[in-house]
Scaffold this motif. Structure first.
Motif, short mmCIF file in Angstrom:
data_model
loop_
_atom_site.label_atom_id
_atom_site.label_comp_id
_atom_site.label_asym_id
_atom_site.label_seq_id
_atom_site.Cartn_x
_atom_site.Cartn_y
_atom_site.Cartn_z
N UNK A 56 -10.55 -8.50 7.86
CA UNK A 56 -10.10 -7.12 8.08
C UNK A 56 -10.98 -6.47 9.15
N UNK A 57 -10.80 -6.93 10.39
CA UNK A 57 -11.66 -6.49 11.48
C UNK A 57 -11.54 -5.00 11.75
N UNK A 58 -10.34 -4.46 11.64
CA UNK A 58 -10.15 -3.02 11.87
C UNK A 58 -10.89 -2.19 10.84
N UNK A 59 -10.78 -2.57 9.58
CA UNK A 59 -11.49 -1.85 8.51
C UNK A 59 -12.99 -1.99 8.69
N UNK A 60 -13.44 -3.17 9.07
CA UNK A 60 -14.87 -3.40 9.30
C UNK A 60 -15.37 -2.50 10.42
N UNK A 61 -14.60 -2.41 11.49
CA UNK A 61 -14.99 -1.57 12.63
C UNK A 61 -15.11 -0.10 12.20
N UNK A 62 -14.14 0.37 11.43
CA UNK A 62 -14.19 1.76 10.95
C UNK A 62 -15.41 1.99 10.07
N UNK A 63 -15.66 1.09 9.14
CA UNK A 63 -16.79 1.25 8.24
C UNK A 63 -18.12 1.22 9.00
N UNK A 64 -18.24 0.34 10.00
CA UNK A 64 -19.45 0.30 10.81
C UNK A 64 -19.63 1.62 11.57
N UNK A 65 -18.52 2.13 12.13
CA UNK A 65 -18.60 3.40 12.86
C UNK A 65 -19.04 4.53 11.94
N UNK A 66 -18.47 4.57 10.74
CA UNK A 66 -18.82 5.62 9.78
C UNK A 66 -20.28 5.48 9.36
N UNK A 67 -20.74 4.26 9.18
CA UNK A 67 -22.15 4.03 8.81
C UNK A 67 -23.07 4.53 9.91
#
Length: 78
Positions: A56-67
């Protein structure tokens, strides 16, 4: 994949990321302080790593950005 297919996949990735964020909020509501504020960026990053491993690369990218955003905002508050 068609544009419609891409849009649906993008929505699914947001849904996955938001479900994880909501789960973290539930934990904090049920057990306040279970995750210290200082650890929240790390927890989001770890969740992102897990989503990336699941493809789930898109979800991972979002979570990294939020972090990263959260970590920056916390650093500004010091």
């Amino acid at each position: 994949m068609t544009d419609k297919g891409n849009a649906l996949e993008d929505l699914r990735q947001y849904e996955i990321a938001l479900e994880l964020l909501l789960a973290l909020m539930r934990v904090q509501t049920v057990a306040p302080g279970a995750i210290s504020p200082e650890d929240l960026p790390k927890v989001l990053s770890e969740a992102a790593d897990g989503r990336k491993q699941q493809g789930d690369d898109g979800a991972a990218r979002l979570l990294f950005e939020w972090a990263q955003t959260l970590a920056q905002q916390m650093g500004e508050g010091e």
